[in-house]
Design a protein around this motif. Sequence first.
Motif, short mmCIF file in Angstrom:
data_model
loop_
_atom_site.label_atom_id
_atom_site.label_comp_id
_atom_site.label_asym_id
_atom_site.label_seq_id
_atom_site.Cartn_x
_atom_site.Cartn_y
_atom_site.Cartn_z
N VAL A 167 0.86 -1.19 0.00
CA VAL A 167 0.00 0.00 0.00
C VAL A 167 0.89 1.24 0.00
N HIS A 168 0.53 2.26 -0.80
CA HIS A 168 1.34 3.49 -0.87
C HIS A 168 0.44 4.72 -0.78
N LEU A 169 1.06 5.89 -0.78
CA LEU A 169 0.27 7.11 -0.56
C LEU A 169 -0.63 7.43 -1.75
N GLY A 170 -0.31 6.89 -2.94
CA GLY A 170 -1.22 7.06 -4.08
C GLY A 170 -2.55 6.39 -3.82
N HIS A 171 -2.51 5.15 -3.30
CA HIS A 171 -3.76 4.45 -2.94
C HIS A 171 -4.52 5.23 -1.86
N LEU A 172 -3.77 5.58 -0.82
CA LEU A 172 -4.44 6.11 0.38
C LEU A 172 -5.06 7.47 0.11
N HIS A 225 -5.61 -10.99 -12.96
CA HIS A 225 -5.05 -10.36 -14.16
C HIS A 225 -3.55 -10.22 -14.15
N ARG A 226 -2.87 -10.68 -13.10
CA ARG A 226 -1.48 -10.25 -13.00
C ARG A 226 -0.60 -11.26 -12.29
N PRO A 227 0.73 -11.07 -12.35
CA PRO A 227 1.61 -12.00 -11.65
C PRO A 227 1.36 -11.95 -10.14
N VAL A 244 -11.86 2.58 -9.17
CA VAL A 244 -10.73 2.04 -9.94
C VAL A 244 -9.92 3.20 -10.49
N GLY A 245 -8.61 3.04 -10.52
CA GLY A 245 -7.77 4.04 -11.16
C GLY A 245 -8.01 4.03 -12.68
N GLU A 246 -7.65 5.13 -13.31
CA GLU A 246 -7.85 5.24 -14.78
C GLU A 246 -7.23 4.09 -15.54
N ASP A 247 -6.04 3.66 -15.09
CA ASP A 247 -5.34 2.58 -15.78
C ASP A 247 -6.13 1.28 -15.68
N ALA A 248 -6.62 0.99 -14.48
CA ALA A 248 -7.38 -0.24 -14.27
C ALA A 248 -8.71 -0.17 -15.03
N THR A 293 -8.61 9.66 -11.13
CA THR A 293 -7.55 10.13 -12.03
C THR A 293 -6.20 9.63 -11.51
N ARG A 294 -5.35 9.26 -12.46
CA ARG A 294 -4.03 8.75 -12.08
C ARG A 294 -3.01 9.29 -13.07
N PRO A 295 -2.03 10.06 -12.60
CA PRO A 295 -1.08 10.66 -13.53
C PRO A 295 -0.26 9.59 -14.25
N PRO A 304 -3.34 14.43 -8.18
CA PRO A 304 -2.47 13.47 -8.85
C PRO A 304 -1.19 13.17 -8.06
N LEU A 305 -0.98 11.93 -7.76
CA LEU A 305 0.26 11.48 -7.10
C LEU A 305 0.82 10.35 -7.94
N GLU A 306 1.96 10.61 -8.58
CA GLU A 306 2.50 9.61 -9.50
C GLU A 306 3.33 8.58 -8.73
N SER A 351 3.53 4.37 -7.82
CA SER A 351 3.03 3.03 -8.10
C SER A 351 3.76 2.05 -7.20
N ALA A 352 3.09 0.95 -6.90
CA ALA A 352 3.73 -0.10 -6.09
C ALA A 352 4.93 -0.68 -6.83
N THR A 353 4.85 -0.74 -8.16
CA THR A 353 5.98 -1.25 -8.95
C THR A 353 7.23 -0.42 -8.67
N ARG A 354 7.07 0.90 -8.72
CA ARG A 354 8.21 1.80 -8.48
C ARG A 354 8.73 1.65 -7.05
N VAL A 355 7.82 1.56 -6.10
CA VAL A 355 8.22 1.39 -4.69
C VAL A 355 9.01 0.09 -4.53
N ARG A 356 8.54 -0.99 -5.16
CA ARG A 356 9.26 -2.27 -5.06
C ARG A 356 10.65 -2.15 -5.67
N GLU A 357 10.74 -1.46 -6.81
CA GLU A 357 12.06 -1.29 -7.46
C GLU A 357 13.02 -0.55 -6.53
P1 ATP Z 1 1.49 -2.11 -9.30
O1 ATP Z 1 2.49 -1.02 -9.62
O2 ATP Z 1 2.05 -3.28 -8.55
O3 ATP Z 1 0.70 -2.51 -10.53
P2 ATP Z 1 -0.41 -0.16 -8.23
O4 ATP Z 1 0.42 0.93 -7.64
O5 ATP Z 1 -1.07 0.09 -9.55
O6 ATP Z 1 0.44 -1.52 -8.25
P3 ATP Z 1 -2.68 -1.63 -7.21
O7 ATP Z 1 -2.76 -2.28 -5.88
O8 ATP Z 1 -2.60 -2.46 -8.41
O9 ATP Z 1 -1.46 -0.57 -7.14
O10 ATP Z 1 -3.85 -0.58 -7.37
C1 ATP Z 1 -5.14 -0.75 -6.82
C2 ATP Z 1 -6.04 0.33 -7.38
O11 ATP Z 1 -5.57 1.63 -6.98
C3 ATP Z 1 -6.11 0.35 -8.91
O12 ATP Z 1 -7.45 0.66 -9.29
C4 ATP Z 1 -5.16 1.48 -9.27
O13 ATP Z 1 -5.48 2.07 -10.52
C5 ATP Z 1 -5.37 2.46 -8.13
N1 ATP Z 1 -4.19 3.29 -7.89
C6 ATP Z 1 -2.96 2.84 -7.56
N2 ATP Z 1 -2.10 3.86 -7.44
C7 ATP Z 1 -2.80 5.00 -7.71
C8 ATP Z 1 -2.43 6.40 -7.75
N3 ATP Z 1 -1.19 6.80 -7.52
N4 ATP Z 1 -3.43 7.28 -8.05
C9 ATP Z 1 -4.69 6.85 -8.30
N5 ATP Z 1 -5.08 5.55 -8.27
C10 ATP Z 1 -4.16 4.63 -7.98
#
Ligand code: ATP
Length: 224
Positions: free
Chosen positions: A24-29, A53-55, A113-117, A140-142, A182-184, A186-192
């Motif tokens: 969990v990161h500050l983008g989610h919260l 949908h994912r690994p 759901v985030g825009e990407d999802a 919205t997700r940058p 907008p907070l750019e 991602s969990a991927t970046r945090v893991r890296e």
């Molecule tokens: P990963 O980088 O591992 O794919 P993630 O950061 O996208 O992870 P998830 O747990 O897959 O995090 O995201 C859960 C939900 O939160 C998804 O709908 C995603 O779009 C949304 N979300 C994640 N990060 C953000 C963010 N920074 N701003 C807005 N929505 C976010």
Amino acid sequence: MTASAGQQAPLRPLAILGGTFDPVHLGHLNAAWEAAELLDAEVRLLPARVPPHRPPPVAGADQRVAMLRAALRGQPRLVLDTRELERDGPSYTVDTLAALRAEQGARPLVLLVGEDAFAGLPSWHRWRELFGLAHLGVLTRPGAEPAWPEALRETVAQRLAGDPAILRREPAGRVVALPVTPLEISATRVRELLAEGREPRYLLPAALFDDPALLAPYRAVAGG
Ligand code: ATP
């Protein structure tokens, strides 16, 4: 009795944000927090056990729950819901929403759901049924401006609502954009960063640094 017969007070929506939260990161919260304000909703975070949908996540279910519990401590607005971890098999959102609908009656439900999802929604299990069970709140997700596939555009066209207040008057079926700060992140970046031995102190809730065990699964990747 003050309300006249047949008139019901609008119910406070219940919104859910599903994800792997690895970690969990500050983008989610922040997105969940601001969605709660924009919708005046109760918001629950639902970690997925086996995301279809994912690994598989780096951290186990118990570790991801421990991080979420630490992150959510001391605030009343965001609540953890572990129902998907308690269920066998993959975490299908459509099943989760059906269970919530059965529990919550006509209360408005909002799937956040985030825009990407959201752009990937047509790959979700029985995705069209989601609209019969809940509204969709698109955060919205940058960095994420993916094109919507044709099937999604068609489905969403008649459902788009400009004003989130509409979501209080119907149990399901609308799509609303939720413009969160907008907070750019991602969990991927945090893991890296953690795997490189770096310290992403201000991308994560402070509580994750209080107990060294919490982020250990990601640091171990660097040594391994
Ligand atoms: P990963 O980088 O591992 O794919 P993630 O950061 O996208 O992870 P998830 O747990 O897959 O995090 O995201 C859960 C939900 O939160 C998804 O709908 C995603 O779009 C949304 N979300 C994640 N990060 C953000 C963010 N920074 N701003 C807005 N929505 C976010």
